[in-house]
Write an enzyme that holds these catalytic residues in place. Structure first.
Site, PDB file in Angstrom:
ATOM      1  N   LYS A 112       0.664  -1.140   0.093  1.00 29.51           N
ATOM      2  CA  LYS A 112       0.218   0.093  -0.178  1.00 29.51           C
ATOM      3  C   LYS A 112       0.840   1.333   0.037  1.00 29.51           C
ATOM      4  CE  LYS A 112      -1.928   1.890   3.439  1.00 29.51           C
ATOM      5  NZ  LYS A 112      -2.675   2.476   4.651  1.00 29.51           N
ATOM      6  N   ASP A 130      -6.428   1.082   0.509  1.00 29.22           N
ATOM      7  CA  ASP A 130      -6.666   1.345   2.020  1.00 29.22           C
ATOM      8  C   ASP A 130      -7.956   1.120   2.509  1.00 29.22           C
ATOM      9  OD1 ASP A 130      -8.111   3.314   1.219  1.00 29.22           O
ATOM     10  OD2 ASP A 130      -7.234   5.032   1.910  1.00 29.22           O
TER      11      ASP A 130
END
Length: 235
Positions: A112, A130
């Site tokens: 991420k 996310d």
């Protein structure tokens, strides 16, 4: 739906303040379990005190932890930043690498974080899965997968690669402003005609409008009214 989101959020961007790849990596690490707003309050002084990877590598732990305290989990974050600095100095001459393979080897950096850095500091397309991103794409029925890496690959198949970075911003902006976790503003949503979960939140336009957040609120409500009137957005 992606085209409609693009019309809704033409100014979508990474909401973490940064000027260099190193600053962005640090900001993303600090954003874990913390709002971007709070991170942006902490980072100006932090970036001024630690402008290079070597500065983090040689930081006084007590001083660093105290600066990070407002972001939560400050001891773990200090460990990550000191380790990040050391790894960058030892392996990359203090420079943040611009590829996924090397980024994910760094302390505190997962896929991420790497995708945020690649997309926003190096213009390399990446999907940032996310909490908001995962929640919305499942709510929309784009995937039923839970694992972030699997979600990233599944959504990557649905969206043009050139749009990955911006799509991440559009989706996160929508999750923060309209499609809230507990009570989405369904009646004020520009995706109301396409969303399979329409009705989870209030459908009444006035009640829904009160739930919309952010500077884009008037623009978003206007678009939702046009959708309600039968206009097709995203053309």
């Amino acid at each position: 739906m992606v085209r409609v989101l693009a019309e809704g959020y033409p100014d979508a961007h990474c909401e973490l303040d940064f000027t260099t790849p190193l600053e962005l990596v640090v900001a993303v690490i600090l954003s874990a379990q913390c709002t971007d707003k709070k991170v942006n309050e902490v980072t100006p002084a932090l970036f001024a005190k630690y402008p290079t990877a070597a500065d983090y590598a040689g930081a006084d732990r007590t001083e660093l932890e105290e600066m990070l305290r407002p972001t939560g989990f400050f001891r773990n974050k200090a460990t990550s930043l000191m380790g990040l600095g050391a790894a960058l100095v030892e392996q990359h001459d203090g420079v943040v690498p611009g590829n996924m393979e090397e980024l994910v080897k760094l302390p505190g950096v997962g896929r991420k974080t790497a995708n945020v850095v690649l997309g926003n500091a190096f213009d390399v397309p990446g999907l940032t899965v996310d909490t908001h991103f995962g929640r919305l794409v499942r709510r929309w029925g784009w995937t039923d997968l839970e694992d972030a890496v699997k979600v990233e690959h599944a959504i990557g198949e649905l969206i043009e690669k050139r749009d990955w970075t911006m799509a991440s911003h559009w989706i996160v902006f929508h999750g923060r402003r309209v499609c809230h976790a507990k009570t989405p503003a369904c009646g004020a949503c520009l995706l109301m005609k396409d969303c399979p979960s329409y009705g989870l939140g209030p459908e009444d336009p006035d009640k829904a409008a009160k739930l919309v957040k952010g500077d884009e609120k008037p623009h978003l409500i206007e678009l939702a009214e046009r959708v309600r009137a039968g206009e097709k957005l995203g053309g």
